[in-house]
Design an enzyme around this catalytic site. Structure first.
Site, PDB file in Angstrom:
ATOM      1  N   GLY A   1      -5.146  -5.674   0.162  1.00 57.99           N
ATOM      2  CA  GLY A   1      -4.629  -4.687   1.101  1.00 57.99           C
ATOM      3  C   GLY A   1      -5.709  -3.696   1.470  1.00 57.99           C
ATOM      4  N   GLY A   2      -5.789  -3.296   2.740  1.00 57.39           N
ATOM      5  CA  GLY A   2      -6.801  -2.335   3.149  1.00 57.39           C
ATOM      6  C   GLY A   2      -8.200  -2.845   2.856  1.00 57.39           C
ATOM      7  CG  ASP A   3     -11.025  -0.108   1.208  1.00 56.92           C
ATOM      8  OD1 ASP A   3      -9.917   0.015   0.641  1.00 56.92           O
ATOM      9  OD2 ASP A   3     -11.899   0.773   1.168  1.00 56.92           O
ATOM     10  CD  GLU A   4      -6.880  -1.158  -3.128  1.00 62.01           C
ATOM     11  OE1 GLU A   4      -7.019  -0.108  -3.798  1.00 62.01           O
ATOM     12  OE2 GLU A   4      -5.772  -1.707  -2.936  1.00 62.01           O
TER      13      GLU A   4
ATOM     14  NE  ARG B   1      -9.616   4.874  -1.267  1.00 60.67           N
ATOM     15  CZ  ARG B   1      -9.466   3.651  -0.787  1.00 60.67           C
ATOM     16  NH1 ARG B   1      -8.651   3.408   0.206  1.00 60.67           N
ATOM     17  NH2 ARG B   1     -10.127   2.616  -1.306  1.00 60.67           N
TER      18      ARG B   1
END
Length: 246
Positions: free
Chosen positions: A145-148, A238
């Protein structure tokens, strides 16, 4: 009273009585009809094969959309968790371990905010390619998800291969990125966990690796207390970003 004996004429006899030219004409007509029927059947068969191939292609695309991240092509979170559970089940039978890497990018948000989502997407797809280049065939790469990102390493004998893969990914991700003529630097904080030492199910392994990653990230981005202004807020996890997990 005598009855006249009727004469029965067979088809063969009738055919023999026909002129040779008419017999040949009938044979040609029958042969032409059979060829037309064969051609028709071939056309129907070819159409059915095309329909079947199109149906299989649609099913494959639907399956891909159900288990892959739309941007990077990596597995999505749901599918990764399913594959992780399967890897754990296999490890039980084979008396092996399963490694897990939880990867978070440092510096990505600033680039995304400055250059926009198109540039951010380019960074994410490049990161996904770099991660995939540093794992084995059969390892599981996921955009969490996102930058993970998450990498699952099934069937490892001990923790050392997991740490080696983490080091290789960290080194690869930290290579320069280019947006136009501007060079950008993104690094990776990577937390590690391993079945069965850190948990016996997928959710717990992800949680442990996430915790380990956050501890590393906190040391990287949090300034020394001597330089913190009283009004500066502490780093918080975050989990409220706008990126939709895929």
């Amino acid at each position: 009273m005598a009855y006249a004996r009727s004469q029965v004429v067979s088809d063969d006899d009738a055919t023999r009585e026909l002129p040779v030219r008419e017999v040949n004409s009938r044979a040609r007509r029958a042969s032409a009809a059979e060829l037309r029927e064969i051609d028709s059947l071939r056309a129907v068969n070819a159409h059915l094969l095309r329909e079947l191939a199109a149906m299989k292609a649609r099913e494959a695309e639907t399956q891909k959309l159900a288990e892959r991240d739309g941007l990077t092509g990596l597995y999505n979170r749901r599918r990764m968790l399913e594959l992780l559970e399967a890897a754990i089940s296999d490890a039980v039978l084979q008396d092996l371990h399963v490694g897990l890497l939880f990867i978070d990018l440092n510096g990505f948000k600033a680039i995304n905010d400055k250059y926009g989502h198109a540039a951010g997407d380019k960074i994410l797809t490049t990161v996904a390619t770099r991660i995939s280049a540093r794992v084995r065939t059969g390892d599981i790469c996921c955009r969490y998800g996102g930058d993970e990102f998450v990498v699952v390493l099934p069937g490892v004998p001990d923790p050392f291969p997991v740490s080696r893969v983490a080091d290789a990914i960290r080194e690869r991700v930290s290579l320069p990125y280019w947006i136009g003529n501007d060079q950008q630097i993104v690094t990776a904080s990577i937390g590690e966990s391993m079945y069965p030492y850190h948990g016996e199910n997928a959710a717990l392994l992800v949680h442990r690796a996430d915790e380990a990653m956050y501890r590393l990230k906190s040391r990287i981005v949090r300034p020394s207390p001597d330089y913190r202004s009283p009004a500066e807020p502490r780093l918080t996890r975050r989990r409220n970003d706008k990126s939709k997990p895929r």
